[in-house]
Enzyme design. Structure first.
Site: not given
Ligand code: FAD
Ligand code: NAD
Length: 467
Positions: A39, A42, A320, A445
């Site tokens: 997973g 994410c 994302l 509505h």
């Molecule tokens: P990842 O989900 O990062 O998965 C990569 C996987 O590869 C990991 O399990 C890792 O262990 C594995 N891996 C890496 N290298 C190796 C290797 N060499 N061998 C085997 N396995 C390996 N996005 C949204 O759209 N909606 C949200 O609400 C949202 N909320 C978020 C909240 C937080 C706190 C964070 C941190 C991120 C959030 N994101 C959200 C962003 C989202 O999690 C990522 O964009 C998404 O997980 C990317 O998917 P991915 O498949 O590219 O990589």
């Molecule tokens: P982000 O890019 O959303 O925000 C980072 C923020 O940090 C920006 O506002 C930027 O101007 C600021 N920043 C950068 N350098 C700085 C510095 N030196 N000092 C102070 N501020 C600084 O990144 P994030 O919130 O860390 O999230 C990471 C990624 O995870 C994003 O690309 C986001 O798309 C993804 N994510 C998505 C969701 C969602 O879809 N709801 C939720 C969580 C994370």
């Protein structure tokens, strides 16, 4: 040695969805994951756990601030953080187990361990006990995702200077938390703790929060979050953060270049994420990363080595989950000889504050910069009967449409359930609808969706009905 049509490295939303689609299309498929659960970010430490804590904290916040007006009296109300985290862990376990079920159902081989290239068709998998096995494959999809980023002076120690991963499992509700970065993570996880009573102080480099979204959203969200107790320090350049034992001290330069300090019990570093390729041994396959640490791909998500593709956070574009998923499906269908299509302009973005923020298409700033002649329609959420009934009156919906053709070019909203409402805009834009098309559709509505219709009416001929 096992051989496959396709081997996918990484089981996040990009990797596991690619695996399912490859298997559906008849390819012999394997997926490699180094963590104990499937997973990726994410499901384990991203989208799902953060939304679980957002939901729990929202219930608490409503009970504390809104129940009495609804006529519900509660005594002895207090948050139990450990129970919230236990519930979050259960949600994560169930969701990760669901992915394992899907792998088994689709007859996808799951290999546990770190995957690294031996050559462009051979991947070695080293498990936790140091045992190595080899897989060969016609095609490989790199889906290794990303890790939290930080800049010099703000290195997380994971105790008091933390990333999102630690913020999802704190042992106590901070009295005060500094948040570096007013982006998605900072505002979502900041909301969790603000609702539970923490004082949240954001230190943001840019002149606005959520700086990559339409400017209207940043302004409106600032108002909403200030009411929740957030403090914002914009235009601040962080110099250093230090763990002083029982507190953290952050030093920054403000807009005037003066040094300012902040003290709190925790500091969340949320300044973006960086692509993750450690351990992949890309060189052995003839690949390298670009200056931003990403694996370069062409428009078909193909790397410079023709049988190797890359998707999700490890390549260019929005980080994302749904973008990663779409890219996974795209590559699977391409490998099967189909002609898939992916419209990057229509990948919606959501911030799960309350009210939620959601957007798709071009921002007003982008249209201005591109010299596009556009018109704006907007509608305040407070004018909706549905919003008054639920006491969710903050926010607005803004529709940008071509002045020439009335085609919808961008939709930006801060509204209750905006994360779901935005899909009407995505669907409309996929079919290149005009604002008038949306305005002429019958909306039920009373719903929040009526605000989309009203904003479209406003964009069409300034003829919103209820304002
Ligand atoms: P990842 O989900 O990062 O998965 C990569 C996987 O590869 C990991 O399990 C890792 O262990 C594995 N891996 C890496 N290298 C190796 C290797 N060499 N061998 C085997 N396995 C390996 N996005 C949204 O759209 N909606 C949200 O609400 C949202 N909320 C978020 C909240 C937080 C706190 C964070 C941190 C991120 C959030 N994101 C959200 C962003 C989202 O999690 C990522 O964009 C998404 O997980 C990317 O998917 P991915 O498949 O590219 O990589
Ligand atoms: P982000 O890019 O959303 O925000 C980072 C923020 O940090 C920006 O506002 C930027 O101007 C600021 N920043 C950068 N350098 C700085 C510095 N030196 N000092 C102070 N501020 C600084 O990144 P994030 O919130 O860390 O999230 C990471 C990624 O995870 C994003 O690309 C986001 O798309 C993804 N994510 C998505 C969701 C969602 O879809 N709801 C939720 C969580 C994370």
């Amino acid at each position: 040695m096992s051989s496959y049509d396709v081997v996918i490295i990484g089981s996040g939303p990009g990797g596991y969805v690619a695996a399912i689609r490859c298997a559906q299309l008849g390819m012999k498929t394997a997926i490699i994951e180094k963590y104990n659960t499937l997973g990726g970010t994410c499901l384990n430490v991203g989208c799902i756990p953060s939304k679980a804590l957002l939901d729990s904290s929202e219930h608490y916040h409503n009970a504390l601030h809104n129940f009495d007006e609804h006529g519900i009296e509660v005594t002895g109300l207090k948050p139990n953080l450990q129970q919230m985290i236990n519930r979050k862990n259960d949600v994560v376990s169930q969701t990760c187990a669901g992915v394992k079920f899907l792998m088994d159902k689709n007859k996808i081989d799951v290999h546990a361990g770190v995957g690294s290239f031996k050559d462009k068709n051979t991947i070695e998998v080293k498990d936790g006990k140091g045992k190595t096995s080899s897989l060969t494959s016609k095609n490989v999809i790199i889906a290794t995702g990303s890790k939290p980023n930080y800049f010099p002076g703000m290195e997380p120690d994971k105790k008091r200077i933390i990333t999102s991963t630690e913020a999802l499992k704190l042992k106590e509700i901070p009295k005060k938390m500094l948040v570096i970065g007013g982006g998605v993570i900072g505002l979502e996880l900041g909301s969790v703790y603000a609702r539970l009573g923490s004082e949240i102080e954001v230190i943001e480099f840019a002149p606005t929060i959520i700086p990559t979204m339409d400017g209207t959203l940043g302004k409106e969200l600032t108002k909403v979050l200030k009411k929740e107790g957030f403090k914002f320090n914009l235009d601040h350049r962080v110099q250093k953060v230090e763990n002083k034992g029982k507190s953290v001290v952050l030093t920054a330069l403000n807009k005037k270049g003066e040094e300012v300090t902040f003290e709190a019990d925790y500091c969340l570093v949320a300044v973006g994420r960086k692509p993750y390729t450690e351990g992949l041994n890309l060189e052995a396959a003839g690949l390298s990363v670009n200056q931003r640490g990403q694996v370069d791909v062409n428009d078909h998500l193909q790397t410079s080595v023709p049988n190797i593709y890359a998707i999700g956070d490890v390549v260019r574009g929005a980080m994302l989950a749904h973008k990663a998923e779409e890219e996974g499906v795209y590559v699977a269908e391409l490998l099967a000889g189909q002609k898939p299509h992916l419209n990057y302009n229509l990948i919606p973005g959501v911030v799960y504050t309350w009210p939620e923020v959601a957007a798709v298409g071009k921002t007003e700033e982008e249209l201005k910069a591109a010299g596009v002649d556009y018109k704006v329609g907007s509608f305040p959420i407070k004018a909706l009967g549905r919003a008054r009934a639920s006491m969710d009156t903050a926010g607005l919906i803004k529709i940008l449409a071509s002045a020439e053709t009335d085609e919808v070019l961008g939709v930006h909203m801060i509204a209750p359930r905006a994360a779901d409402l935005i899909m009407e805009a995505v669907t409309a834009m996929e079919y290149r609808a005009s604002a008038e098309d949306i305005a002429r559709i019958c909306h039920p509505h009373p719903t929040y969706s009526e605000a989309v219709k009203e904003a479209a009416l406003d964009a069409t001929e300034k003829r919103a009905l209820h304002v």
